[in-house]
Design an enzyme around this catalytic site. Structure first.
Site, PDB file in Angstrom:
ATOM      1  N   SER A 170     -23.714  75.658 -20.405  1.00 51.27           N
ATOM      2  CA  SER A 170     -23.816  75.405 -18.973  1.00 51.27           C
ATOM      3  C   SER A 170     -23.844  76.724 -18.223  1.00 51.27           C
ATOM      4  O   SER A 170     -23.266  77.719 -18.673  1.00 51.27           O
ATOM      5  CB  SER A 170     -22.595  74.587 -18.512  1.00 51.27           C
ATOM      6  OG  SER A 170     -22.531  74.528 -17.098  1.00 51.27           O
ATOM      7  N   TYR A 184     -14.192  72.845 -18.262  1.00 54.74           N
ATOM      8  CA  TYR A 184     -15.541  72.683 -18.806  1.00 54.74           C
ATOM      9  C   TYR A 184     -16.206  74.047 -19.013  1.00 54.74           C
ATOM     10  O   TYR A 184     -16.736  74.331 -20.090  1.00 54.74           O
ATOM     11  CB  TYR A 184     -16.360  71.816 -17.845  1.00 54.74           C
ATOM     12  CG  TYR A 184     -17.761  71.514 -18.304  1.00 54.74           C
ATOM     13  CD1 TYR A 184     -18.011  70.508 -19.243  1.00 54.74           C
ATOM     14  CD2 TYR A 184     -18.856  72.220 -17.801  1.00 54.74           C
ATOM     15  CE1 TYR A 184     -19.300  70.218 -19.665  1.00 54.74           C
ATOM     16  CE2 TYR A 184     -20.146  71.926 -18.211  1.00 54.74           C
ATOM     17  CZ  TYR A 184     -20.364  70.931 -19.142  1.00 54.74           C
ATOM     18  OH  TYR A 184     -21.642  70.653 -19.553  1.00 54.74           O
TER      19      TYR A 184
END
Length: 254
Positions: free
Chosen positions: A146, A159
């Site tokens: 990401s 995350y």
């Protein structure tokens, strides 16, 4: 001599980026195995789309958090492949499955953090480890990360941090498997309009506008912006790329 069709396995391939990646990989001429966590109907639709392209495809249920289930899953996949291809091996493993967590550091619980580590790090690590004997030499591992491993947005500490760990793990995989000519790379999407995280980027106009405003190409990403990058890494054109992080974010926070 007939050339053997290569095979890619995509976790979380029933929707979103995984679905798009699986279809784009099939368009490159590979056969595809996908996993889904709970929605068999969605997975079946993806299989039908891939078969309509003239490629073979099959879907299996897998919870990537349930590491104890991996041995049986790999045996099931191997039995299917051996019956249909005379080999238990795949060529590419795409570790895509995942879930979102949006929470400030002050409110994250131990259970939430453990869940995210299990899904996004332990699951990736051990599924890769257990598949290593069944990835053909010259194949590849593609891990989905990401943009949040490069820049920080409030609420994504868990995350983003775990994805940063996956990126470092990918370098180690590339280093250790180089002797087998197996490549390992990261594709790191920016904010994408999917149902990931409850569809926030797609459905919340304020978030979508914010993403567009800090992205050089002026909009939020779409699944079609990512799947082709993953598919490229599953081809011979990418044979000299390993240990790399490819961010496909349209230029977020340049």
């Amino acid at each position: 001599m007939e050339t053997r069709t290569k095979i890619a396995l995509v976790t979380g391939g029933s929707r979103g980026l995984g679905r798009n990646s699986a279809i784009k990989i099939a368009q490159k001429g590979l056969d595809v195995i996908i996993t889904y966590r709970s929605n068999k109907e969605e997975a079946d639709r993806v299989i039908e789309e891939i078969q309509a392209l003239g490629r073979k495809a099959i879907a299996y249920q897998l919870d990537t958090k349930d590491i104890k289930s991996f041995d049986l899953f790999i045996k099931t996949v191997g039995d299917h492949l051996e019956e249909n291809t005379a080999s238990r091996n795949i060529d590419y493993l795409v570790n895509n499955a995942g879930t979102a967590l949006y929470s400030p550091i002050s409110e994250v619980t131990e259970e939430q953090l453990d869940d995210m580590v299990d899904i996004h790090f332990k699951g990736v690590f051990f599924l890769t480890q257990k598949f290593l004997p069944f990835v053909n030499d010259g194949g590849g591992i593609i891990n989905i990360s990401s943009g949040l491993a490069r820049f920080a947005l409030p609420g994504s500490s868990v995350y983003g941090s775990i994805k940063a760990g996956v990126e470092m793990l990918t370098k180690y995989i590339a280093k250790e498997l180089g002797s087998r000519k197996i490549k390992a790379n990261v594709v790191a999407p920016g904010a994408i309009e999917t149902d990931f995280g409850g569809g926030r980027t797609r459905d919340d106009k304020n978030i979508n506008d914010m993403v567009s405003s800090i992205t050089a190409l002026g909009r939020a990403g779409l699944p079609d912006d990512i799947g082709g990058v993953v598919a490229f890494l599953c081809t011979e054109d990418a044979r000299w790329i390993t240990g790399q992080r490819i961010e496909a974010s349209g230029g977020m926070f340049l």
